[in-house]
Design a protein around this motif. Structure first.
Motif, PDB file in Angstrom:
ATOM      1  N   UNK A 170      37.413  97.825 -13.751  1.00  0.00           N
ATOM      2  CA  UNK A 170      38.872  97.732 -13.879  1.00  0.00           C
ATOM      3  C   UNK A 170      39.241  96.251 -13.767  1.00  0.00           C
ATOM      4  N   UNK A 171      40.496  95.947 -14.066  1.00  0.00           N
ATOM      5  CA  UNK A 171      40.950  94.566 -13.910  1.00  0.00           C
ATOM      6  C   UNK A 171      41.056  94.237 -12.432  1.00  0.00           C
ATOM      7  N   UNK A 172      40.816  92.964 -12.087  1.00  0.00           N
ATOM      8  CA  UNK A 172      40.906  92.567 -10.681  1.00  0.00           C
ATOM      9  C   UNK A 172      42.354  92.307 -10.293  1.00  0.00           C
ATOM     10  N   UNK A 173      42.666  92.510  -9.005  1.00  0.00           N
ATOM     11  CA  UNK A 173      43.994  92.126  -8.509  1.00  0.00           C
ATOM     12  C   UNK A 173      44.006  90.600  -8.360  1.00  0.00           C
ATOM     13  N   UNK A 174      45.194  90.037  -8.174  1.00  0.00           N
ATOM     14  CA  UNK A 174      45.303  88.575  -8.045  1.00  0.00           C
ATOM     15  C   UNK A 174      44.495  88.064  -6.857  1.00  0.00           C
ATOM     16  N   UNK A 175      44.514  88.820  -5.737  1.00  0.00           N
ATOM     17  CA  UNK A 175      43.778  88.378  -4.527  1.00  0.00           C
ATOM     18  C   UNK A 175      42.274  88.429  -4.769  1.00  0.00           C
ATOM     19  N   UNK A 176      41.827  89.530  -5.407  1.00  0.00           N
ATOM     20  CA  UNK A 176      40.390  89.670  -5.670  1.00  0.00           C
ATOM     21  C   UNK A 176      39.915  88.546  -6.588  1.00  0.00           C
ATOM     22  N   UNK A 177      40.748  88.242  -7.553  1.00  0.00           N
ATOM     23  CA  UNK A 177      40.393  87.204  -8.514  1.00  0.00           C
ATOM     24  C   UNK A 177      40.271  85.853  -7.826  1.00  0.00           C
ATOM     25  N   UNK A 178      41.218  85.561  -6.932  1.00  0.00           N
ATOM     26  CA  UNK A 178      41.212  84.276  -6.225  1.00  0.00           C
ATOM     27  C   UNK A 178      39.953  84.141  -5.380  1.00  0.00           C
ATOM     28  N   UNK A 179      39.558  85.248  -4.733  1.00  0.00           N
ATOM     29  CA  UNK A 179      38.368  85.219  -3.878  1.00  0.00           C
ATOM     30  C   UNK A 179      37.124  84.982  -4.736  1.00  0.00           C
ATOM     31  N   UNK A 180      37.060  85.686  -5.867  1.00  0.00           N
ATOM     32  CA  UNK A 180      35.928  85.524  -6.777  1.00  0.00           C
ATOM     33  C   UNK A 180      35.838  84.065  -7.246  1.00  0.00           C
ATOM     34  N   UNK A 181      36.990  83.506  -7.611  1.00  0.00           N
ATOM     35  CA  UNK A 181      37.025  82.135  -8.134  1.00  0.00           C
ATOM     36  C   UNK A 181      36.554  81.134  -7.084  1.00  0.00           C
ATOM     37  N   UNK A 182      37.013  81.329  -5.856  1.00  0.00           N
ATOM     38  CA  UNK A 182      36.709  80.362  -4.790  1.00  0.00           C
ATOM     39  C   UNK A 182      35.194  80.289  -4.568  1.00  0.00           C
ATOM     40  N   UNK A 183      34.590  81.476  -4.450  1.00  0.00           N
ATOM     41  CA  UNK A 183      33.151  81.495  -4.163  1.00  0.00           C
ATOM     42  C   UNK A 183      32.332  81.028  -5.364  1.00  0.00           C
ATOM     43  N   UNK A 184      32.819  81.389  -6.539  1.00  0.00           N
ATOM     44  CA  UNK A 184      32.083  81.031  -7.746  1.00  0.00           C
ATOM     45  C   UNK A 184      32.109  79.517  -7.987  1.00  0.00           C
ATOM     46  N   UNK A 185      33.268  78.904  -7.736  1.00  0.00           N
ATOM     47  CA  UNK A 185      33.416  77.458  -7.963  1.00  0.00           C
ATOM     48  C   UNK A 185      32.355  76.692  -7.178  1.00  0.00           C
ATOM     49  N   UNK A 186      32.095  77.147  -5.991  1.00  0.00           N
ATOM     50  CA  UNK A 186      31.092  76.511  -5.141  1.00  0.00           C
ATOM     51  C   UNK A 186      29.706  76.696  -5.757  1.00  0.00           C
ATOM     52  N   UNK A 187      29.464  77.919  -6.240  1.00  0.00           N
ATOM     53  CA  UNK A 187      28.126  78.275  -6.694  1.00  0.00           C
ATOM     54  C   UNK A 187      27.731  77.600  -8.006  1.00  0.00           C
ATOM     55  N   UNK A 188      28.683  77.481  -8.950  1.00  0.00           N
ATOM     56  CA  UNK A 188      28.296  77.012 -10.290  1.00  0.00           C
ATOM     57  C   UNK A 188      27.861  75.538 -10.306  1.00  0.00           C
TER      58      UNK A 188
END
Ligand code: NAD
Length: 375
Positions: free
Chosen positions: A229-247
């Protein structure tokens, strides 16, 4: 009376696939179908006219084929001109982009075409042999990794040489559906160190079974029918934060994330790209529906601060031989559902027939309204 099943040469720029390959033409003929082709239909996929042997007849022109086809197999959606040339009351089976251009859907309805959009096929066990999204996604996932490996100025595998040890490339695959899992398997075979990420929790085990590591970004979003399903705004922000570090630490990202009927989720931001090492490569398989990366240009490849971003939208077509072979088998298996004793017999009580039907008897009947069809 035998039924005429036909295919034409695909006209979309860069499209090399064909909807009927020789093996499938023979199979259809054995079932009592007459197989009609436009000359040169399979050539770009590696199937010259001679390869079809006695199993097909060639139409005198493209228009003649369209007009005669009782069942037309198609790879890409037909143009409005093609729809106007189709035999009224005929059956069309292919990837018809049911969520995209409604003018085309209306034209099919108005022409009295019974059309089946393979994107709408319910994803049940019985449907697997007809599932063109899966077969084509597998080609795309495989090709994406080969393109990345070719673009990257590093080896994929770890190498121990007289000149010292070479560390393996780090590959991150985002979205572990059919394309993503194929990408993971291919990158593993090339010897890279691979991580996979998806929002559906069941993918963890699938990713690990291919010898890759599951990247946990703390977000789970299983939807219905095996899709996300589509992510909520909060879920998306959390995903982005952790991913930015990882990439910052990966060499290659292959993104395959999709939510049916929706624009591709934006996962890789411009900021994340800026944080990646120069020379890194992103291959964005979602380019056609807007891209998982903010900087992706559909059908193009370009470089941003040393990071190469590939947005090709024709990856299955780049493996046209096997992509066509699988695609044609998928369609022939679907046609089996529509035939009884060699004649068309549309059984809308069958969930696969009803669920895939886009237009029939002057009506648009795509997925959101399919409950009505069985009645
Ligand atoms: P898809 O192309 O719709 O999406 C690709 C992947 O992207 C999916 O795994 C999805 O979970 C993931 N995704 C979506 N949003 C994301 C986000 N924000 N971040 C990360 N990942 C995200 O999917 P698909 O490859 O067509 O298949 C999806 C599912 O359907 C799988 O479970 C597959 O096994 C199942 N399936 C079943 C059948 C069948 O039974 N006939 C056939 C094919 C696929």
């Amino acid at each position: 009376m035998t039924i005429t099943v036909a295919a034409v040469r695909e006209r979309d720029p860069g499209e090399r696939r064909v909807a009927i390959v020789p093996e499938v033409a023979k199979k259809l003929q054995r079932k009592g179908c007459r197989v009609l082709l436009e000359r040169g239909a399979g050539e770009a996929a590696g199937f010259p006219d001679e390869a079809y042997g006695e199993s097909v007849v060639f139409g005198s022109s493209r228009e003649a084929v369209l007009a005669e086809a009782e069942v037309l197999f198609k790879v890409r959606p037909p143009s409005l001109e093609e729809i106007a040339a189709l035999r009224s009351g005929g059956v069309l089976i292919g990837l018809l982009a049911p969520h995209a251009d409604q003018a085309r859907v209306k034209a099919l309805r108005d022409r009295g075409i019974t059309s089946f959009a393979m994107e709408l096929l319910p994803r049940t066990t019985r449907a697997q042999a007809m599932d063109v999204l899966s077969s084509q996604a597998a080609v795309a996932g495989y090709k994406a990794v080969l393109i990345a490996a070719e673009r990257l100025a590093k080896f994929f595998p770890m190498l121990t040489t007289a000149a010292g040890t070479i560390r393996p490339a780090k590959v991150l695959v985002i979205g572990a559906g059919v394309a993503g899992l194929q990408a993971i398997a291919t990158a593993r075979r090339l010897g890279a160190q691979v991580e996979g990420f998806d929002v559906r929790p069941e993918t963890k085990e699938q990713i690990e079974s291919l010898g890759a590591k599951f990247l946990d970004l703390g977000v789970q979003a299983a939807g219905s029918g095996g899709y996300a399903r589509e992510l909520s705004a909060e879920e998306r922000a959390e995903q982005q934060r952790r991913l930015a570090e990882h990439v910052r630490k990966v060499d290659v990202i292959v993104t395959t994330a999709a939510v049916p009927g929706r624009p591709a989720p934006r996962i890789i931001t411009a900021g994340m790209v800026a944080g990646m090492r120069p020379g890194s490569v992103i291959v964005d398989l979602a380019a056609e529906t807007g891209g998982n990366c903010e900087l992706t240009r559909p059908s193009e490849e370009h470089e941003v601060q040393g990071v190469r971003i590939v947005g090709f939208t024709d990856l299955p077509s780049r493996g046209a031989f096997h992509a066509s072979e699988m695609y044609a088998r998928n369609l022939a298996n679907f046609l089996d559902l529509l035939l009884k004793d060699g004649r068309l017999n549309l059984d809308f009580a069958d969930d696969l027939v009803a669920g895939t039907c886009l237009t029939h008897a002057g009506e648009i009947r795509h997925a959101p309204t399919r409950e009505r069809i069985g009645a």
